[in-house]
Design a protein around this motif. Structure first.
Motif, short mmCIF file in Angstrom:
data_model
loop_
_atom_site.label_atom_id
_atom_site.label_comp_id
_atom_site.label_asym_id
_atom_site.label_seq_id
_atom_site.Cartn_x
_atom_site.Cartn_y
_atom_site.Cartn_z
N ARG A 99 0.83 -1.21 0.00
CA ARG A 99 0.00 0.00 0.00
C ARG A 99 0.86 1.25 0.00
O ARG A 99 0.56 2.23 -0.69
CB ARG A 99 -0.91 -0.02 1.24
N PHE A 100 1.94 1.25 0.75
CA PHE A 100 2.82 2.41 0.81
C PHE A 100 3.52 2.63 -0.54
O PHE A 100 3.69 3.77 -0.97
CB PHE A 100 3.86 2.22 1.91
N GLU A 101 3.92 1.54 -1.18
CA GLU A 101 4.55 1.67 -2.50
C GLU A 101 3.56 2.19 -3.54
O GLU A 101 3.91 3.01 -4.40
CB GLU A 101 5.10 0.30 -2.93
N ALA A 102 2.30 1.75 -3.43
CA ALA A 102 1.28 2.25 -4.35
C ALA A 102 1.03 3.75 -4.13
O ALA A 102 0.86 4.51 -5.10
CB ALA A 102 -0.02 1.47 -4.16
N LEU A 103 1.01 4.19 -2.87
CA LEU A 103 0.84 5.61 -2.59
C LEU A 103 2.02 6.42 -3.13
O LEU A 103 1.84 7.53 -3.64
CB LEU A 103 0.72 5.83 -1.08
N HIS A 104 3.22 5.86 -3.04
CA HIS A 104 4.40 6.56 -3.56
C HIS A 104 4.31 6.77 -5.06
O HIS A 104 4.77 7.80 -5.58
CB HIS A 104 5.65 5.75 -3.21
N LYS A 105 3.70 5.80 -5.77
CA LYS A 105 3.60 5.91 -7.23
C LYS A 105 2.42 6.76 -7.69
O LYS A 105 2.32 7.04 -8.88
CB LYS A 105 3.48 4.50 -7.83
N GLU A 106 1.55 7.16 -6.77
CA GLU A 106 0.37 7.95 -7.16
C GLU A 106 0.70 9.42 -7.43
O GLU A 106 -0.14 10.14 -7.94
CB GLU A 106 -0.69 7.85 -6.06
N GLY A 107 1.87 9.85 -7.03
CA GLY A 107 2.23 11.24 -7.26
C GLY A 107 2.01 12.11 -6.03
O GLY A 107 2.23 11.68 -4.89
N ALA A 108 1.54 13.34 -6.27
CA ALA A 108 1.40 14.32 -5.19
C ALA A 108 0.40 13.88 -4.13
O ALA A 108 0.65 14.04 -2.92
CB ALA A 108 1.00 15.67 -5.77
N SER A 109 -0.73 13.31 -4.54
CA SER A 109 -1.75 12.90 -3.58
C SER A 109 -1.23 11.77 -2.68
O SER A 109 -1.44 11.76 -1.47
CB SER A 109 -3.02 12.46 -4.30
N GLY A 110 -0.53 10.80 -3.28
CA GLY A 110 0.02 9.71 -2.49
C GLY A 110 1.13 10.17 -1.56
O GLY A 110 1.22 9.72 -0.41
N THR A 111 1.97 11.10 -2.04
CA THR A 111 3.03 11.65 -1.20
C THR A 111 2.46 12.39 -0.01
O THR A 111 2.98 12.31 1.11
CB THR A 111 3.93 12.58 -2.02
N ALA A 112 1.36 13.12 -0.23
CA ALA A 112 0.71 13.83 0.88
C ALA A 112 0.18 12.85 1.92
O ALA A 112 0.25 13.12 3.13
CB ALA A 112 -0.43 14.70 0.34
N LYS A 113 -0.33 11.73 1.47
CA LYS A 113 -0.83 10.71 2.40
C LYS A 113 0.32 10.11 3.21
O LYS A 113 0.21 9.92 4.43
CB LYS A 113 -1.56 9.61 1.63
N LEU A 114 1.45 9.83 2.55
CA LEU A 114 2.61 9.30 3.26
C LEU A 114 3.16 10.32 4.26
O LEU A 114 3.60 9.95 5.35
CB LEU A 114 3.70 8.90 2.26
N THR A 115 3.11 11.59 3.89
CA THR A 115 3.54 12.64 4.81
C THR A 115 2.66 12.68 6.04
O THR A 115 3.14 12.89 7.17
CB THR A 115 3.52 14.01 4.11
N GLN A 116 1.36 12.45 5.85
CA GLN A 116 0.44 12.42 6.99
C GLN A 116 0.76 11.25 7.91
O GLN A 116 0.75 11.39 9.15
CB GLN A 116 -1.00 12.32 6.49
#
Length: 434
Positions: A99-116
């Motif tokens: 799931r974390f790798e998928a969020l990383h590949k989503e771009g800005a929205s996924g990066t914002a989620k990982l930052t949260q």
């Protein structure tokens, strides 16, 4: 100097610089604000004894990153370490959790989620570390040999208030770091670490001058300049793997036909291997602090796995081995040769004389391993400088001209200057770097 003057004359850049300096000033002010619940007078007495007697060796790196706030038990005692640890954990979890790798590949929205997620983990680590520090202070293991009363009121509400104050301090540091990154100049957390380390330089150099005299002091300054030049050279060095893109027709337009390169730094892992190695070596020290000082295993750990007043070959060998291991381990995680090869093949890119797909992936792994070998040895040599200074200069374990401190100060300085230079170039000025 003229380039910096022109930078201050640019309204937008001047506002960013003053905004950054203002938040850094607030950060340094918070270092001296005591945490409610501690007897500040007794804390300062025990802190002076610990710094002179190496009583807080297990906390040395955290104290350095906090700019001395840890040994003062201030509201910023935890410094940036919870955020750094959380960021590294989230980054490593990308390999374990799909799931974390998928969020990383989503771009800005996924990066914002990982930052949260990183923020939530920072708060959790802040509570855990604050509780640990307060427990060590109450048990007398934080300042070994100091028997003064540091927590007069040990009621539950007071202890909860102390944990809350330290945790809020960590959250405030995280907020200021993100604000500097967003609205200021440079990376906020890196600049805070830079400020904390730079603040320890005068005291460390003053100690060398007092203990060794002006000749050794001048020699240390000369060696420091030579080492800094070498570190700048290595940090700027990179291997550029050429990449060409084939021409392709899309409708009536032709795309591709361009050439670029993949930059691979000699020190691709940065300071992360040194931080990992120091953290691993801190665990035996922490375990020994809870044991009986007369026990054989505690005495062996203190003699061979603690960087105190004497040099230990066992410590040096283990330290270097851990740095080399984590250098290759971290690069293998962050540099995804398979993903890079697949993206190149997808968009028609290839390395000259290397077939696309699996051969390109193997070639990239071969190149990164060869380059990382001298990079890992370079990290090991730089990290051994405080140990050598401990032997030949009688300096403290947190000697600033080596290890994590030197790499961070030079790396952050170069990155910040590059960012200022890029903003000057946008305003059609001559940059700081030539």
């Amino acid at each position: 100097m003229n380039s910096f003057v022109r930078a201050l004359r640019t309204p937008e850049l001047r506002a960013k610089i003053f905004f950054t300096l203002g938040l850094i000033a607030i950060y340094r002010l918070g270092v001296f604000v005591p945490t409610p619940g501690f007897d500040y007078t007794n804390v300062m007495v025990c802190s002076d004894q610990a710094q002179s007697g190496q009583g807080a060796s297990a906390m040395g790196m955290i104290n350095m990153f906090s700019g001395g706030a840890l040994l003062q038990l201030s509201v910023f005692s935890l410094g940036v370490m919870p955020y750094i640890t959380a960021s590294i954990i989230v980054q490593l979890l990308r390999v374990v959790i799909p799931r974390f790798e998928a969020l990383h590949k989503e771009g800005a929205s996924g990066t914002a989620k990982l930052t949260q997620y990183t923020r939530y983990l920072t708060i959790g680590l802040g509570v855990l570390q604050a509780t640990t520090i307060i427990t060590l202070v109450r048990s007398g293991q934080f300042f070994v040999g100091c028997n003064l009363t540091l927590v007069p009121d040990q009621s539950v509400p007071t202890l909860l208030l102390m944990v809350l104050a330290m945790t809020v301090g960590t959250v405030l540091i995280m907020f200021m770091g993100e604000m500097i990154t967003e609205r200021g100049v440079g990376n906020g957390m890196s600049l805070m670490i830079f400020t904390s380390i730079a603040a320890s330089f005068p005291g460390a150099m003053g100690q060398v001058f007092q203990l060794q005299g002006w000749m050794i002091f001048a020699l240390v300054i000369l060696v420091a300049l030579v080492v800094m030049i070498g570190v700048v050279f290595v940090e700027q060095s990179q291997r550029r793997i050429p990449v060409q893109y084939a021409k392709r027709m899309v409708g009536r337009r032709m795309y591709g036909g361009t050439s670029t390169y993949i930059p691979i730094k000699v020190n691709q892992a940065g300071v992360i291997p040194v931080i990992f190695a120091s953290s691993i070596l801190a665990l035996p020290q922490m375990a020994a602090s809870f044991g009986n000082p007369e026990s054989g295993w505690v005495q062996w750990i203190n003699a061979h796995l603690v960087m105190g007043q004497s040099f230990s070959w066992i410590y040096a060998v283990v330290y270097v081995s851990l740095i080399v291991f984590f250098a290759f381990f971290y690069v293998s995680i962050t540099f995804n040769a398979e993903e890079i090869a697949d993206n190149m093949k997808k968009y028609g890119g290839f390395v000259p004389n290397v077939r696309a797909g699996k051969p390109t992936e193997s070639y990239l792994r071969y190149v990164i391993n060869r380059i990382q070998t001298p990079g890992a040895m370079y990290l090991a040599v730089i990290s051994l400088m405080p140990l050598l200074a401990l032997v030949y200069l009688g300096a403290s374990q947190n000697f600033p001209l080596g290890g994590v401190s030197l790499l961070i100060v030079i790396g952050v300085g170069l990155d910040t200057v590059k960012q200022i230079d890029a903003k000057l170039q946008q305003h059609h000025y001559e940059g700081i770097l030539r």
